[in-house]
Write an enzyme that holds these catalytic residues in place. Structure first.
Site, PDB file in Angstrom:
ATOM      1  NE  ARG A  46     -11.603  -9.344  -4.067  1.00 54.37           N
ATOM      2  CZ  ARG A  46     -12.283  -9.707  -3.477  1.00 54.37           C
ATOM      3  NH1 ARG A  46     -12.475  -9.142  -2.172  1.00 54.37           N
ATOM      4  NH2 ARG A  46     -13.383 -10.280  -3.541  1.00 54.37           N
ATOM      5  CE1 TYR A  98       5.696   7.528 -13.634  1.00 60.85           C
ATOM      6  CE2 TYR A  98       3.542   7.309 -13.041  1.00 60.85           C
ATOM      7  CZ  TYR A  98       4.416   6.892 -13.742  1.00 60.85           C
ATOM      8  OH  TYR A  98       4.390   5.902 -14.510  1.00 60.85           O
ATOM      9  CG  ASP A 170       5.823   8.606  -5.084  1.00 60.63           C
ATOM     10  OD1 ASP A 170       6.687   7.950  -5.107  1.00 60.63           O
ATOM     11  OD2 ASP A 170       4.937   8.477  -6.093  1.00 60.63           O
ATOM     12  CE  LYS A 195       8.719   3.161 -12.285  1.00 63.44           C
ATOM     13  NZ  LYS A 195       7.980   4.192 -11.968  1.00 63.44           N
TER      14      LYS A 195
HETATM   15  C1  LIG Z   1       6.570   4.691 -11.592  1.00 66.42           C
HETATM   16  C2  LIG Z   1       6.087   5.927 -10.685  1.00 66.42           C
HETATM   17  C3  LIG Z   1       4.744   5.654 -10.165  1.00 66.42           C
HETATM   18  C4  LIG Z   1       3.916   4.667 -10.776  1.00 66.42           C
HETATM   19  O1  LIG Z   1       4.164   3.471 -10.490  1.00 66.42           O
HETATM   20  P1  LIG Z   1       3.780   2.133 -11.489  1.00 66.42           P
HETATM   21  O2  LIG Z   1       4.315   0.975 -10.891  1.00 66.42           O
HETATM   22  O3  LIG Z   1       4.338   2.495 -12.945  1.00 66.42           O
HETATM   23  O4  LIG Z   1       2.334   2.015 -11.635  1.00 66.42           O
HETATM   24  C5  LIG Z   1       4.293   6.451  -8.991  1.00 66.42           C
HETATM   25  N1  LIG Z   1       5.411   7.377  -8.765  1.00 66.42           N
HETATM   26  C6  LIG Z   1       6.398   7.364  -9.071  1.00 66.42           C
HETATM   27  C7  LIG Z   1       7.540   8.675  -8.368  1.00 66.42           C
HETATM   28  C8  LIG Z   1       6.961   6.666 -10.050  1.00 66.42           C
HETATM   29  O5  LIG Z   1       8.246   6.915 -10.441  1.00 66.42           O
END
Ligand SMILES: *Cc1c(COP(=O)(O)O)cnc(C)c1O
Length: 378
Positions: A46, A98, A170, A195
């Site tokens: 961890r 999101y 983000d 993604k």
């Molecule tokens: C999918 C997404 C998240 C969350 O991520 P996960 O891997 O699904 O937990 C956060 N921000 C954006 C812009 C996203 O598309």
């Protein structure tokens, strides 16, 4: 070395024991101590794992940050980041956000006393107006989700500096290949690596990149204390995926532009949201601050019934959540990804049941267009 070459070469040369081109996966949860008070640099998985360390160093290098940290999901990364704040702190956040980030702030962190205001971050004056004495950070998604609004990173970065706010971006939709928030004085860059980084719809992961070593150390403390780390097998898979990131994005961008142009002429398509189209309000700004428009677009059809028909008739494109993978996916944000936003607020934002979001994959663009054509017919 160029970003493209650094991506391809990630992990290469790091296995000094065997010279393996592919980095080994270290599943070991614990590591022998050479002696009392001595360490190989690894004690417990961890706190640190050799496979994860190479991935985290690679991601920090690609972004140009001091420290990279990887998590079990994008939400785990964001949650760990939000734990940096205390009761009474206030965050200014993009309202084109999101859905999961909206949910964790509204239903988890609000109870802990960390408050958020949602503003249109494509409007710097609205952001400035939302700043309070208790404000500690600005969290921006650009382009926004699902309406692809473009925020001015330069202006917002300066605003954060003037008000002593942590500037969080983000960057999931564009990755460091297309947009580099640290060059606009962001303090933390966040990713859902589920993604584009992962890119194959087969891996769930999240990333935080800190601009400074000091902030990186604080975020590492939170990662180690709360434990939402990415397991070594998944770290390896993410390293493997990074090698083709720039190649994939090139194709995602090219396909998305082609699909957007095609949708533009369709009689049942009322509006298209893609920053690559000259008519998009963020087009000029995108040209200035990004190296490409990305693979995400949304469009409004003539009725909710048409939207449902399209989802039903799709063949090549899958009706599924998520985005950024090689396979094309379409979703209905009002019912799927953004269902947690209360209806009046959702409709005010323009996320109605006629709005479809398309993650354009890397298939032949003519096949994607042919699928859309048959789905929109009738
Ligand atoms: C999918 C997404 C998240 C969350 O991520 P996960 O891997 O699904 O937990 C956060 N921000 C954006 C812009 C996203 O598309």
């Amino acid at each position: 070395m160029s970003l493209e070459s650094r991506l391809v070469q990630c992990g290469v040369g790091r296995d000094t024991h065997t010279g393996g081109i592919s980095l080994p996966i270290y599943p070991s949860t614990t590591f022998r101590h050479p002696g009392v008070g001595e360490s190989t640099g690894f004690d417990y998985t961890r706190s640190g794992n050799p496979t994860r360390q190479v991935l985290e160093e690679t991601l920090a290098d690609l972004e140009g940050g001091a420290r990279g940290l990887v998590f079990a999901s994008g939400m785990a990364a964001l949650t760990t980041l939000f734990l940096h704040f205390s009761a009474g702190d206030h965050l200014v956040v993009s309202r084109d956000l999101y859905g999961g980030t909206y949910r964790v702030l509204g239903q988890v962190f609000a109870k802990l006393g960390v408050m958020a205001s949602y503003v249109d971050t494509t409007d710097a004056a609205a952001v400035a107006a939302a700043i309070r004495p208790q404000s500690r950070a600005l969290l921006v998604e650009t382009p926004g989700n699902p309406l692809l609004g473009v925020a001015d990173l330069q202006t917002l970065g300066e605003l954060c500096q003037n008000h002593g706010l942590l500037f969080i971006v983000d960057n999931t939709f564009l990755t460091p290949v297309l947009q580099r928030p640290l060059e606009f004085s962001a303090d933390v860059v966040v990713y859902s690596a589920t993604k584009y980084f992962g890119g194959h719809n087969d891996l769930c992961a999240g990333v935080l990149i800190a601009r400074t070593a000091e902030l990186g150390e604080r975020l590492y403390f939170l990662q180690n204390s709360t434990g939402a780390i990415l397991p070594p097998q998944d770290c390896w898979l993410l390293l493997r995926s990074l090698k083709t990131l720039s190649l994939r994005l090139e194709r995602h961008c090219r396909n998305a532009l082609e699909v957007a142009h095609w949708l533009h002429g369709h009689p049942r398509v009322k509006e298209i949201y893609y920053p690559g189209l000259p008519g998009h309000p963020g087009h000029t700004l995108s040209l200035e601050q990004t190296r490409g428009f990305g693979g995400m677009l949304s469009f409004r059809v003539d009725s909710p019934a048409t939207a449902r028909q399209v989802l039903k008739k799709l063949r090549l494109i899958s009706f599924a959540e998520s985005l950024g993978g090689v396979e094309s996916l379409m979703t209905l944000p009002a019912v799927q990804t953004h269902a947690d936003i209360p209806e009046p607020e959702r409709l005010r934002l323009g996320i109605c049941e006629s709005l479809l979001r398309l993650s354009v994959g890397i298939e032949n663009p003519q096949d994607i267009i042919a699928d859309l054509a048959q789905a929109l017919e009738g």
